[in-house]
Every structure is written in structure tokens, then in C-alpha cells.
Motif scaffolding. Structure first.
Motif, PDB file in Angstrom:
ATOM      1  N   GLN A 197       0.816  -1.217   0.000  1.00  0.00           N
ATOM      2  CA  GLN A 197       0.000   0.000   0.000  1.00  0.00           C
ATOM      3  C   GLN A 197       0.849   1.265   0.000  1.00  0.00           C
ATOM      4  O   GLN A 197       0.610   2.205  -0.750  1.00  0.00           O
ATOM      5  CB  GLN A 197      -0.931   0.018   1.219  1.00  0.00           C
ATOM      6  N   LEU A 198       1.854   1.288   0.850  1.00  0.00           N
ATOM      7  CA  LEU A 198       2.630   2.505   1.043  1.00  0.00           C
ATOM      8  C   LEU A 198       3.771   2.650   0.045  1.00  0.00           C
ATOM      9  O   LEU A 198       4.172   3.771  -0.292  1.00  0.00           O
ATOM     10  CB  LEU A 198       3.206   2.523   2.464  1.00  0.00           C
ATOM     11  N   GLY A 199       4.305   1.528  -0.400  1.00  0.00           N
ATOM     12  CA  GLY A 199       5.500   1.549  -1.221  1.00  0.00           C
ATOM     13  C   GLY A 199       5.479   2.489  -2.405  1.00  0.00           C
ATOM     14  O   GLY A 199       6.422   3.279  -2.594  1.00  0.00           O
ATOM     15  N   PRO A 200       4.429   2.464  -3.239  1.00  0.00           N
ATOM     16  CA  PRO A 200       4.431   3.354  -4.405  1.00  0.00           C
ATOM     17  C   PRO A 200       4.521   4.837  -4.034  1.00  0.00           C
ATOM     18  O   PRO A 200       4.970   5.643  -4.845  1.00  0.00           O
ATOM     19  CB  PRO A 200       3.092   3.027  -5.075  1.00  0.00           C
ATOM     20  N   ILE A 209       6.136   6.040  -1.098  1.00  0.00           N
ATOM     21  CA  ILE A 209       7.319   6.406  -0.317  1.00  0.00           C
ATOM     22  C   ILE A 209       8.602   5.776  -0.844  1.00  0.00           C
ATOM     23  O   ILE A 209       9.674   6.016  -0.284  1.00  0.00           O
ATOM     24  CB  ILE A 209       7.137   6.030   1.173  1.00  0.00           C
ATOM     25  N   LEU A 210       8.523   4.979  -1.919  1.00  0.00           N
ATOM     26  CA  LEU A 210       9.697   4.229  -2.366  1.00  0.00           C
ATOM     27  C   LEU A 210      10.864   5.134  -2.721  1.00  0.00           C
ATOM     28  O   LEU A 210      12.014   4.860  -2.338  1.00  0.00           O
ATOM     29  CB  LEU A 210       9.330   3.340  -3.562  1.00  0.00           C
ATOM     30  N   ASP A 211      10.613   6.204  -3.435  1.00  0.00           N
ATOM     31  CA  ASP A 211      11.719   7.101  -3.801  1.00  0.00           C
ATOM     32  C   ASP A 211      12.387   7.692  -2.565  1.00  0.00           C
ATOM     33  O   ASP A 211      13.619   7.807  -2.499  1.00  0.00           O
ATOM     34  CB  ASP A 211      11.212   8.225  -4.704  1.00  0.00           C
ATOM     35  N   SER A 212      11.580   8.071  -1.573  1.00  0.00           N
ATOM     36  CA  SER A 212      12.147   8.616  -0.332  1.00  0.00           C
ATOM     37  C   SER A 212      12.936   7.546   0.423  1.00  0.00           C
ATOM     38  O   SER A 212      14.007   7.820   0.975  1.00  0.00           O
ATOM     39  CB  SER A 212      11.037   9.168   0.558  1.00  0.00           C
ATOM     40  N   VAL A 213      12.404   6.327   0.459  1.00  0.00           N
ATOM     41  CA  VAL A 213      13.116   5.239   1.132  1.00  0.00           C
ATOM     42  C   VAL A 213      14.481   5.026   0.478  1.00  0.00           C
ATOM     43  O   VAL A 213      15.502   4.869   1.163  1.00  0.00           O
ATOM     44  CB  VAL A 213      12.277   3.941   1.082  1.00  0.00           C
ATOM     45  N   ARG A 214      14.504   5.016  -0.852  1.00  0.00           N
ATOM     46  CA  ARG A 214      15.785   4.850  -1.552  1.00  0.00           C
ATOM     47  C   ARG A 214      16.769   5.962  -1.169  1.00  0.00           C
ATOM     48  O   ARG A 214      17.945   5.706  -0.920  1.00  0.00           O
ATOM     49  CB  ARG A 214      15.550   4.870  -3.064  1.00  0.00           C
ATOM     50  N   ARG A 215      16.275   7.189  -1.147  1.00  0.00           N
ATOM     51  CA  ARG A 215      17.139   8.322  -0.863  1.00  0.00           C
ATOM     52  C   ARG A 215      17.701   8.235   0.553  1.00  0.00           C
ATOM     53  O   ARG A 215      18.904   8.427   0.781  1.00  0.00           O
ATOM     54  CB  ARG A 215      16.354   9.625  -1.050  1.00  0.00           C
ATOM     55  N   TYR A 216      16.837   7.925   1.510  1.00  0.00           N
ATOM     56  CA  TYR A 216      17.312   7.827   2.892  1.00  0.00           C
ATOM     57  C   TYR A 216      18.247   6.628   3.062  1.00  0.00           C
ATOM     58  O   TYR A 216      19.265   6.727   3.763  1.00  0.00           O
ATOM     59  CB  TYR A 216      16.124   7.707   3.848  1.00  0.00           C
ATOM     60  N   ALA A 217      17.909   5.495   2.461  1.00  0.00           N
ATOM     61  CA  ALA A 217      18.764   4.311   2.582  1.00  0.00           C
ATOM     62  C   ALA A 217      20.155   4.590   2.034  1.00  0.00           C
ATOM     63  O   ALA A 217      21.169   4.223   2.642  1.00  0.00           O
ATOM     64  CB  ALA A 217      18.131   3.126   1.861  1.00  0.00           C
ATOM     65  N   GLU A 218      20.230   5.258   0.899  1.00  0.00           N
ATOM     66  CA  GLU A 218      21.525   5.594   0.317  1.00  0.00           C
ATOM     67  C   GLU A 218      22.297   6.546   1.231  1.00  0.00           C
ATOM     68  O   GLU A 218      23.513   6.395   1.428  1.00  0.00           O
ATOM     69  CB  GLU A 218      21.340   6.235  -1.057  1.00  0.00           C
ATOM     70  N   GLY A 219      21.597   7.502   1.819  1.00  0.00           N
ATOM     71  CA  GLY A 219      22.269   8.462   2.689  1.00  0.00           C
ATOM     72  C   GLY A 219      22.818   7.846   3.956  1.00  0.00           C
ATOM     73  O   GLY A 219      23.857   8.284   4.461  1.00  0.00           O
ATOM     74  N   PHE A 220      22.159   6.819   4.473  1.00  0.00           N
ATOM     75  CA  PHE A 220      22.608   6.180   5.707  1.00  0.00           C
ATOM     76  C   PHE A 220      23.614   5.054   5.456  1.00  0.00           C
ATOM     77  O   PHE A 220      24.223   4.556   6.409  1.00  0.00           O
ATOM     78  CB  PHE A 220      21.416   5.614   6.477  1.00  0.00           C
ATOM     79  N   MET A 241       9.950  -2.819  -5.228  1.00  0.00           N
ATOM     80  CA  MET A 241       8.782  -3.472  -4.651  1.00  0.00           C
ATOM     81  C   MET A 241       8.819  -4.960  -4.980  1.00  0.00           C
ATOM     82  O   MET A 241       9.291  -5.375  -6.043  1.00  0.00           O
ATOM     83  CB  MET A 241       7.493  -2.859  -5.206  1.00  0.00           C
ATOM     84  N   GLY A 242       8.318  -5.783  -4.055  1.00  0.00           N
ATOM     85  CA  GLY A 242       8.129  -7.194  -4.354  1.00  0.00           C
ATOM     86  C   GLY A 242       7.107  -7.358  -5.465  1.00  0.00           C
ATOM     87  O   GLY A 242       6.270  -6.492  -5.705  1.00  0.00           O
ATOM     88  N   ARG A 243       7.161  -8.486  -6.151  1.00  0.00           N
ATOM     89  CA  ARG A 243       6.333  -8.689  -7.340  1.00  0.00           C
ATOM     90  C   ARG A 243       5.158  -9.637  -7.157  1.00  0.00           C
ATOM     91  O   ARG A 243       4.367  -9.818  -8.081  1.00  0.00           O
ATOM     92  CB  ARG A 243       7.207  -9.221  -8.484  1.00  0.00           C
ATOM     93  N   LEU A 244       5.043 -10.252  -5.986  1.00  0.00           N
ATOM     94  CA  LEU A 244       4.042 -11.310  -5.842  1.00  0.00           C
ATOM     95  C   LEU A 244       2.753 -10.871  -5.167  1.00  0.00           C
ATOM     96  O   LEU A 244       1.833 -11.664  -5.035  1.00  0.00           O
ATOM     97  CB  LEU A 244       4.643 -12.502  -5.089  1.00  0.00           C
ATOM     98  N   GLY A 245       2.665  -9.623  -4.746  1.00  0.00           N
ATOM     99  CA  GLY A 245       1.405  -9.119  -4.231  1.00  0.00           C
ATOM    100  C   GLY A 245       1.074  -9.611  -2.838  1.00  0.00           C
ATOM    101  O   GLY A 245       1.906 -10.181  -2.122  1.00  0.00           O
ATOM    102  N   PRO A 246      -0.185  -9.437  -2.438  1.00  0.00           N
ATOM    103  CA  PRO A 246      -0.573  -9.722  -1.049  1.00  0.00           C
ATOM    104  C   PRO A 246      -0.598 -11.193  -0.681  1.00  0.00           C
ATOM    105  O   PRO A 246      -0.676 -11.532   0.494  1.00  0.00           O
ATOM    106  CB  PRO A 246      -1.982  -9.106  -0.959  1.00  0.00           C
ATOM    107  N   ASP A 247      -0.543 -12.095  -1.682  1.00  0.00           N
ATOM    108  CA  ASP A 247      -0.572 -13.527  -1.389  1.00  0.00           C
ATOM    109  C   ASP A 247       0.817 -14.126  -1.269  1.00  0.00           C
ATOM    110  O   ASP A 247       0.962 -15.352  -1.219  1.00  0.00           O
ATOM    111  CB  ASP A 247      -1.345 -14.270  -2.483  1.00  0.00           C
ATOM    112  N   ALA A 248       1.852 -13.297  -1.230  1.00  0.00           N
ATOM    113  CA  ALA A 248       3.220 -13.819  -1.259  1.00  0.00           C
ATOM    114  C   ALA A 248       3.520 -14.732  -0.081  1.00  0.00           C
ATOM    115  O   ALA A 248       4.248 -15.718  -0.226  1.00  0.00           O
ATOM    116  CB  ALA A 248       4.218 -12.663  -1.310  1.00  0.00           C
ATOM    117  N   VAL A 249       2.987 -14.432   1.105  1.00  0.00           N
ATOM    118  CA  VAL A 249       3.290 -15.273   2.268  1.00  0.00           C
ATOM    119  C   VAL A 249       2.640 -16.641   2.130  1.00  0.00           C
ATOM    120  O   VAL A 249       3.262 -17.669   2.449  1.00  0.00           O
ATOM    121  CB  VAL A 249       2.866 -14.586   3.579  1.00  0.00           C
TER     122      VAL A 249
END
Length: 434
Positions: A352-355, A357-368, A381-389
């Protein structure tokens, strides 16, 4: 000496069957002629193994292909209807049970809701039992066609107990719960159909490595982002059979209280339960009677309104950005520790959130992160959707089936003469060596 030789021959035959099955499953359809170079087996060994597996009903023809100047060659594949698998996801809001064929095509599902933070062990066992009965009865599936039932759970899974897998789920109030024994008592399955209990994040990771965004990677981290957070770590092609409790790394000394009881855990800032609590504390408003999923939907709608005339709620925007910052910091720990090629984000809240916040997550991850490991990683993002588990849970008995050469293991998912290494790890390591 005779006993040792007998075991050696048996193990060789099982290994040959396993190699052919896995090649056809992951890389097929394939001809007998192609199987030799692909597996390293002699043409005689391939012929014998294919004959055995076909006689067992595990292989079927899948068309023909022209050869260079010779007769057309028959293609073989693993027969999807030769067995059935069940995957169970013990999630935050529901217990999801899915029935699959051997190709992991979904045949049926049952979803049984859980109340808010309702992880009563007896209720979970009843839900799993009812879900298994529903998917089998609804499809007139005979229980003896099952290869096994895989169950993904939150927490640490200890497989060393004599009575089967025991779950330590501190955040959900489970202390040494003998889940495998409880399920065997509650669900009447035929002899030889076992339960395979695993951490939910590890199940998600295995599914992504087999079928999703992790394919082809030797080093990866797959993040499960829901009420809590966890991670599956893959290094040199092998999944670490570890608790996956990445969510309980300390990211803020003397910070927010986590569900586990400690202060400052990553989960206390990035899990959906904590995310909504922080929004409310900052002045956000949730719809009445909303659960976590609808609450996250409301938060996203406030931060990213679909109406161009409606301004984004600055409080919701700030909470999401802080979440991305903490998530990026947590991912940087994975990058610095394990230097993965890929980091994949999954789980219902992650999807739900990934699309957004993904760019921000990448930016922060790279900075840290340290520059060298950060330069080689991609965060997607993972490719298998909500049934992945549930898919990942179903691969637990499937992997054990492959590791045993196309035969069921004994209940508990362990061959009595094996070292105890999970079947899924044997299969994944075999794929990594190719």
C-alpha cells in the motif's frame, strides 16, 4: 558395509530424482536430451529417472520440439495435478488459507478474520483447521493428494523440539507455543502429510526468490512490512534460516515503546500499527471502526488526495516522510551488514505505502549506507502481491518434496536420516549453484 552401500545407492537415486524434478520445475519444459547437460547426469541415468517419475505420475508430456536433423524431441514437465499443497498465512488481520496445485496455481482460498490483536492460540488453530477443511471440501480434494501444509507465522520458529516446531512470538504474546503439535492434534490429515512451520518473512522471501523479484540474485533482502516488520536475508544463494526479527533493531535509544516491550525498535516507527498511532498523536483522524488496513488507506488519502482541488494534509505527509526515513535507515543496516544486490519490499502495508514512499526510502537508505555497498543495491517493490506469504508457505512442503526426490517426508517435514537442514534451503542452494 552392505548397509552403507545400500544407503549410498538410495541417496544417489533420490538425488538424481530431485535434480531432474527441480530442473523441469524451474526451467522446463525440457527434453530428455536437454536434461543430461542441464543436470550433469548420464543419458542412462536421465532415462531411468524420467521413467520412474513418469510411472509415479509426477511428469507429463508437454509437446514436441524439432531437433537439428533428427526426430522431434518430446518435452517433459512436472505434472501440475500430481499433488496439492496448502499455504497458510497467519497475518495481522486474518488467517488466509490457500490450496494450490503443484505449479502453485491457486485452486481455492479461505479467509478467517481476526479481531484487533487477537492472537489467541486456540483461535488460530481453529481458524487454520477450518480453513483447511473449507479449501479441501470446496474442491472435492482428497486429503491424501496433499504433499503438506506450510504455515507462515510471526516470530521465531524453533524446529529442534522433539514434538515439532515451536513458535516464540513475543510481539503477539506467544511463548514457546507448540504449534505443530497443536495442529497435528486438531487437523486430521493422512499419515505422511506433514505441517511445515516457518517465519512469515522467510516465507515471503522464499516466494520472491523462487518466483518474484529475487530470481537470479545471489544476495538479497526481502522486507515484510505489515503491523510489524521483518526481513528475510539471502546470502550467496542461501536463505538464512534465522528469525528474521529485523524489526526489533534499535533505531532510537529511549524512543517509542515497541510491541515487544523494548524502546526504540524499528517496528515502533515503521509498522502500520505504530504508523497510525503516530498519525493520531500528531492530530490525524481515523474513520470510525477502521482497522489497520482501512486506517493506512485513510492516511494515504489524506497525504495524496485524488482531488486536485484538495491540498495534501501536511501532518499525514510528515508522518509518511518520517516513516520513509526510518525504513530507509533500517534498510541501510541490511545494506551495510549483508551487501545485497536487491532489497524487495512486500507485505500488505508495504504494498500500500511503497508506491508513495519508495523514492524517499531509496534516498534515505543511500544516505545512511556506506558508499560501496549502496552503489550495488537496488531497492524495489516485491512482485508477488498480497498472497506472497501463502505462496511462500506452500513452497515449504514443496521444497521438502523436491529435496526428497518427489516423495513425501515424514510428518514434521524432516527425513529421519537427514541433518535437519530445511528442504527449502537445499533446493534454493541447488538453484544458486546453477
Amino acid at each position: 558395509m552392505a548397509e552403507r552401500n545400500r544407503r549410498t545407492v538410495r541417496d544417489l537415486r533420490r538425488g538424481n530424482r530431485s535434480e531432474v524434478l527441480q530442473r523441469l520445475y524451474f526451467d522446463g519444459p525440457m527434453s530428455r536430451q536437454a536434461l543430461g547437460p542441464a543436470t550433469g547426469l548420464s543419458s542412462g541415468s536421465v532415462s531411468n529417472v524420467v521413467s520412474e517419475l513418469t510411472s509415479d505420475g509426477l511428469l507429463e508430456e508437454a509437446g514436441v520440439v524439432d531437433s537439428d536433423g533428427g526426430r522431434p524431441r518430446t518435452l517433459l514437465r512436472v505434472a501440475p495435478d500430481s499433488g496439492r499443497l496448502i499455504g497458510v498465512d497467519v497475518g495481522e488481520t486474518r488467517v488466509r488459507v490457500e490450496l494450490f496445485d503443484l505449479a502453485l496455481t491457486e485452486l481455492a482460498r479461505a479467509e478467517l478474520p481476526l479481531g484487533h490483536q487477537d492472537y489467541d492460540v486456540d483461535l488460530i488453530v481453529r481458524h487454520i483447521s477450518a480453513g483447511i477443511a473449507a479449501v479441501l471440501d470446496g474442491n472435492a480434494v482428497q486429503a491424501d493428494s496433499l504433499l503438506g501444509v506450510g504455515v507462515g507465522v510471526p516470530g521465531i520458529v524453533d524446529r529442534s523440539a522433539p514434538g515439532g516446531a515451536v513458535v516464540h512470538g513475543q510481539t503477539i504474546g506467544w511463548s514457546a507455543v507448540p504449534l505443530e503439535a497443536l495442529l497435528r492434534d486438531a487437523v486430521q490429515l493422512p499419515e505422511g502429510v506433514g505441517f511445515f512451520i516457518g517465519n512469515g518473512a522467510a516465507a515471503l522471501g522464499q516466494a520472491e526468490m523462487w518466483f518474484g523479484g529475487g530470481r537470479g540474485a545471489r544476495d538479497a533482502a526481502i522486507v515484510l512490512f505489515g503491523s510489524g516488520v521483518g526481513a528475510c536475508i539471502v546470502t550467496d544463494g542461501a536463505i538464512h534460516d534465522s528469525p528474521g526479527e529485523w524489526g526489533h533493531l534499535t533505531v532510537n535509544v529511549r524512543g517509542r515503546r515497541c510491541r515487544c516491550g523494548a524502546l526504540g525498535c524499528l517496528e515502533a516507527y515503521t509498522g502500520s500499527e505504530a504508523l497510525l498511532a503516530r498519525w493520531l498523536e500528531a492530530g490525524g483522524r481515523l474513520p470510525e471502526d477502521s482497522d489497520e488496513e482501512s486506517g493506512v488507506t485513510a492516511l494515504l488519502a489524506a497525504a495524496h488526495p485524488g482531488d486536485p482541488d484538495t491540498a495534501p494534509d501536511p501532518v499525514a505527509v510528515a508522518v509518511l516522510d518520517e516513516t520513509a526515513e526510518y525504513l530507509g535507515a533500517g534498510i541501510s543496516d541490511l545494506i551495510n551488514l549483508f551487501a545485497p544486490e536487491r532489497v524487495l519490499i512486500g507485505g500488505w502495508a508495504g504494498l500500500q505505502l511503497g508506491p508513495h514512499i519508495l523514492d524517499s526510502v531509496r534516498r534515505y537508505a543511500e544516505g545512511f549506507s556506506l558508499h560501496h555497498p549502496a552503489a550495488r543495491v537496488s531497492i524495489e517493490m516485491g512482485r508477488l502481491g498480497p498472497d506472497a506469504v501463502t505462496v511462500g508457505a506452500a513452497t515449504l512442503p514443496l521444497a521438502d518434496f523436491f529435496a526428497n526426490g518427489g516423495r513425501r517426508a515424514r510428518p514434521g517435514g524432516r527425513d529421519p536420516e537427514e541433518s535437519g537442514e530445511p528442504g527449502w534451503q537445499t533446493v534454493l542452494e541447488g538453484r544458486a549453484r546453477r
